[in-house]
Design a protein around this motif. Sequence first.
Motif, PDB file in Angstrom:
ATOM      1  N   PRO A   1       0.817  -1.231  -0.084  1.00 39.98           N
ATOM      2  CA  PRO A   1      -0.006   0.010  -0.050  1.00 39.98           C
ATOM      3  C   PRO A   1       0.798   1.200   0.022  1.00 39.98           C
ATOM      4  CG  PRO A   1      -0.925  -1.492   1.613  1.00 39.98           C
ATOM      5  CD  PRO A   1       0.467  -1.953   1.070  1.00 39.98           C
ATOM      6  N   LYS A   2       0.392   2.303  -0.947  1.00 35.79           N
ATOM      7  CA  LYS A   2       1.157   3.305  -0.814  1.00 35.79           C
ATOM      8  C   LYS A   2       1.661   4.175   0.184  1.00 35.79           C
ATOM      9  CE  LYS A   2      -0.994   6.623  -3.461  1.00 35.79           C
ATOM     10  NZ  LYS A   2      -1.664   7.109  -4.441  1.00 35.79           N
ATOM     11  N   ALA A   3       0.478   4.264   1.223  1.00 31.77           N
ATOM     12  CA  ALA A   3       0.468   5.077   2.378  1.00 31.77           C
ATOM     13  C   ALA A   3       1.544   4.703   3.286  1.00 31.77           C
ATOM     14  CB  ALA A   3      -0.707   5.364   2.965  1.00 31.77           C
ATOM     15  N   LEU A   4       1.726   3.233   3.130  1.00 34.03           N
ATOM     16  CA  LEU A   4       2.811   2.644   4.118  1.00 34.03           C
ATOM     17  C   LEU A   4       4.300   2.737   3.714  1.00 34.03           C
ATOM     18  CD1 LEU A   4       0.498  -0.351   5.324  1.00 34.03           C
ATOM     19  CD2 LEU A   4       1.227   1.803   6.573  1.00 34.03           C
ATOM     20  N   LEU A   5       4.539   3.229   2.197  1.00 36.28           N
ATOM     21  CA  LEU A   5       5.810   3.099   1.872  1.00 36.28           C
ATOM     22  C   LEU A   5       6.718   4.054   2.619  1.00 36.28           C
ATOM     23  CD1 LEU A   5       5.256   3.533  -2.321  1.00 36.28           C
ATOM     24  CD2 LEU A   5       6.115   1.789  -0.846  1.00 36.28           C
ATOM     25  N   PRO A   6       8.107   3.849   2.540  1.00 34.10           N
ATOM     26  CA  PRO A   6       8.779   4.870   3.429  1.00 34.10           C
ATOM     27  C   PRO A   6       9.057   6.193   2.629  1.00 34.10           C
ATOM     28  CG  PRO A   6      10.020   2.984   2.473  1.00 34.10           C
ATOM     29  CD  PRO A   6       8.439   2.629   2.387  1.00 34.10           C
ATOM     30  N   LEU A   7       8.884   7.377   3.339  1.00 35.75           N
ATOM     31  CA  LEU A   7       8.866   8.469   2.806  1.00 35.75           C
ATOM     32  C   LEU A   7       9.814   9.496   3.855  1.00 35.75           C
ATOM     33  CD1 LEU A   7       8.452  10.750   0.639  1.00 35.75           C
ATOM     34  CD2 LEU A   7       6.299  11.270   2.003  1.00 35.75           C
ATOM     35  N   ALA A   8      10.887   9.920   3.460  1.00 32.43           N
ATOM     36  CA  ALA A   8      11.988  10.571   3.997  1.00 32.43           C
ATOM     37  C   ALA A   8      11.858   9.934   5.389  1.00 32.43           C
ATOM     38  CB  ALA A   8      11.418  12.175   4.389  1.00 32.43           C
ATOM     39  N   GLY A   9      12.159   8.550   5.543  1.00 35.63           N
ATOM     40  CA  GLY A   9      12.553   7.928   6.616  1.00 35.63           C
ATOM     41  C   GLY A   9      11.424   7.603   7.670  1.00 35.63           C
ATOM     42  N   ARG A  10      10.075   7.616   7.055  1.00 35.71           N
ATOM     43  CA  ARG A  10       9.017   7.304   7.795  1.00 35.71           C
ATOM     44  C   ARG A  10       7.915   6.635   6.870  1.00 35.71           C
ATOM     45  NH1 ARG A  10       6.653  12.413  10.150  1.00 35.71           N
ATOM     46  NH2 ARG A  10       6.402  11.272  12.025  1.00 35.71           N
ATOM     47  N   PRO A  11       6.955   5.759   7.402  1.00 39.37           N
ATOM     48  CA  PRO A  11       5.861   5.733   6.560  1.00 39.37           C
ATOM     49  C   PRO A  11       5.148   6.921   6.129  1.00 39.37           C
ATOM     50  CG  PRO A  11       5.664   4.153   8.565  1.00 39.37           C
ATOM     51  CD  PRO A  11       6.753   5.175   8.673  1.00 39.37           C
ATOM     52  N   MET A  12       4.746   6.995   4.817  1.00 40.13           N
ATOM     53  CA  MET A  12       4.214   8.105   4.332  1.00 40.13           C
ATOM     54  C   MET A  12       2.778   8.694   5.221  1.00 40.13           C
ATOM     55  SD  MET A  12       2.134   8.892   0.665  1.00 40.13           S
ATOM     56  CE  MET A  12       3.701   7.905  -0.294  1.00 40.13           C
ATOM     57  N   LEU A  13       2.276   7.924   5.646  1.00 40.43           N
ATOM     58  CA  LEU A  13       0.998   8.295   6.388  1.00 40.43           C
ATOM     59  C   LEU A  13       1.193   9.052   7.565  1.00 40.43           C
ATOM     60  CD1 LEU A  13       0.251   6.120   8.960  1.00 40.43           C
ATOM     61  CD2 LEU A  13      -0.659   4.854   7.129  1.00 40.43           C
ATOM     62  N   MET A  14       2.437   8.892   8.068  1.00 44.57           N
ATOM     63  CA  MET A  14       2.736   9.618   9.366  1.00 44.57           C
ATOM     64  C   MET A  14       3.041  11.054   9.135  1.00 44.57           C
ATOM     65  SD  MET A  14       2.826   7.210  11.856  1.00 44.57           S
ATOM     66  CE  MET A  14       3.299   8.471  12.976  1.00 44.57           C
ATOM     67  N   TRP A  15       3.493  11.405   8.054  1.00 40.68           N
ATOM     68  CA  TRP A  15       3.493  13.010   7.887  1.00 40.68           C
ATOM     69  C   TRP A  15       2.230  13.687   8.007  1.00 40.68           C
ATOM     70  CZ3 TRP A  15       8.294  14.887   7.804  1.00 40.68           C
ATOM     71  CH2 TRP A  15       9.448  13.916   7.522  1.00 40.68           C
ATOM     72  N   SER A  16       1.142  13.041   7.593  1.00 39.41           N
ATOM     73  CA  SER A  16      -0.248  13.579   7.772  1.00 39.41           C
ATOM     74  C   SER A  16      -0.726  13.407   9.107  1.00 39.41           C
ATOM     75  CB  SER A  16      -1.343  12.894   6.684  1.00 39.41           C
ATOM     76  OG  SER A  16      -1.011  12.889   5.495  1.00 39.41           O
ATOM     77  N   VAL A  17      -0.571  12.202   9.658  1.00 38.42           N
ATOM     78  CA  VAL A  17      -0.766  12.237  11.165  1.00 38.42           C
ATOM     79  C   VAL A  17      -0.195  13.262  11.841  1.00 38.42           C
ATOM     80  CG1 VAL A  17      -0.470  10.601  13.125  1.00 38.42           C
ATOM     81  CG2 VAL A  17      -1.225   9.640  11.069  1.00 38.42           C
ATOM     82  N   ASP A  18       1.013  13.371  11.753  1.00 38.93           N
ATOM     83  CA  ASP A  18       1.578  14.518  12.610  1.00 38.93           C
ATOM     84  C   ASP A  18       1.023  16.095  12.268  1.00 38.93           C
ATOM     85  OD1 ASP A  18       3.160  12.781  13.824  1.00 38.93           O
ATOM     86  OD2 ASP A  18       5.171  13.315  12.808  1.00 38.93           O
ATOM     87  N   ALA A  19       0.863  16.217  10.961  1.00 41.89           N
ATOM     88  CA  ALA A  19       0.296  17.821  10.458  1.00 41.89           C
ATOM     89  C   ALA A  19      -1.160  17.795  11.246  1.00 41.89           C
ATOM     90  CB  ALA A  19       0.300  17.720   9.073  1.00 41.89           C
ATOM     91  N   LEU A  20      -1.872  16.844  11.100  1.00 43.01           N
ATOM     92  CA  LEU A  20      -3.229  16.949  11.722  1.00 43.01           C
ATOM     93  C   LEU A  20      -3.305  17.264  13.146  1.00 43.01           C
ATOM     94  CD1 LEU A  20      -4.958  14.043   9.605  1.00 43.01           C
ATOM     95  CD2 LEU A  20      -5.542  16.215   9.516  1.00 43.01           C
TER      96      LEU A  20
END
Length: 234
Positions: free
Chosen positions: A21-40
């Motif tokens: 799943p795309k949202a679980l791919l690593p992005l800048a060192g963490r799963p992609m979805l984590m960036w949105s979790v943190d921004a929210l």
Amino acid sequence: MSTTAILLAAGSGVRMGAGMPKALLPLAGRPMLMWSVDALAASDVVDEVVLVVPRGHLRETQMALGRAGSGARVVSGGASRAESVTRGLGTVPDDVERVVVHDAARPLLTPALVRSVIEALQGFDGAIAAAPVSDTLKRQGDDLAIAETVDRTGLWAAQTPQVFWTEVLRRAVARAQAAGSLALATDCASLVEAAGGTVRLVPAAAQNLKVTTPTDLERAEWLLGRADDALPEC
Ligand code: C5P
């Protein structure tokens, strides 16, 4: 006023071709979805996050979230984006007034953009992040011949986050379900529009890109790498 965010991460990511799943791919060192979790979470206007993930990936997501996501609920998604929204919405308590829907495929979400769409909701049924279309638009005819050039005046490309009064979105989803058109909706605003609701556009920075292909992933990684010094706050 209470606000729940539904973070959509249940897409299969076929166009990414990563075999996961795309949202679980690593992005800048963490799963992609984590960036949105943190921004929210950092927006200070979202009380809880409902994370909608592919069936069979609940445990993996909970582990990816770790302690950072201890306040998030994880539910499994549906066959289409709109069905995933419906599943997330089904877990939102009745006393929650506003619901923010965001695609985990837009990891460059900023807390300021979350606050802007929520502020824009006043007096409307919904408010969405969007950008004016800058390319010249063509409609395709036979054999890829151009059938016409579409006037782009007043055209915007819809993004997420999108925010609605919870009851308004529930009614719009129920209406589309009854009409059998739910699965066709590519965003939530279109459901509310079809139900006669008024939805406001909130100009968003071009950096709020949607990751679809490996090239988008590289671009997002590059933008996140310079986020501290260069990204505008919206
Ligand atoms: O496929 P697309 O990139 O348009 O999906 C937009 C967002 O909706 C993504 O964040 C994706 O994870 C989510 N989605 C979902 N459930 C689906 C299909 C897409 O949550 N069945």
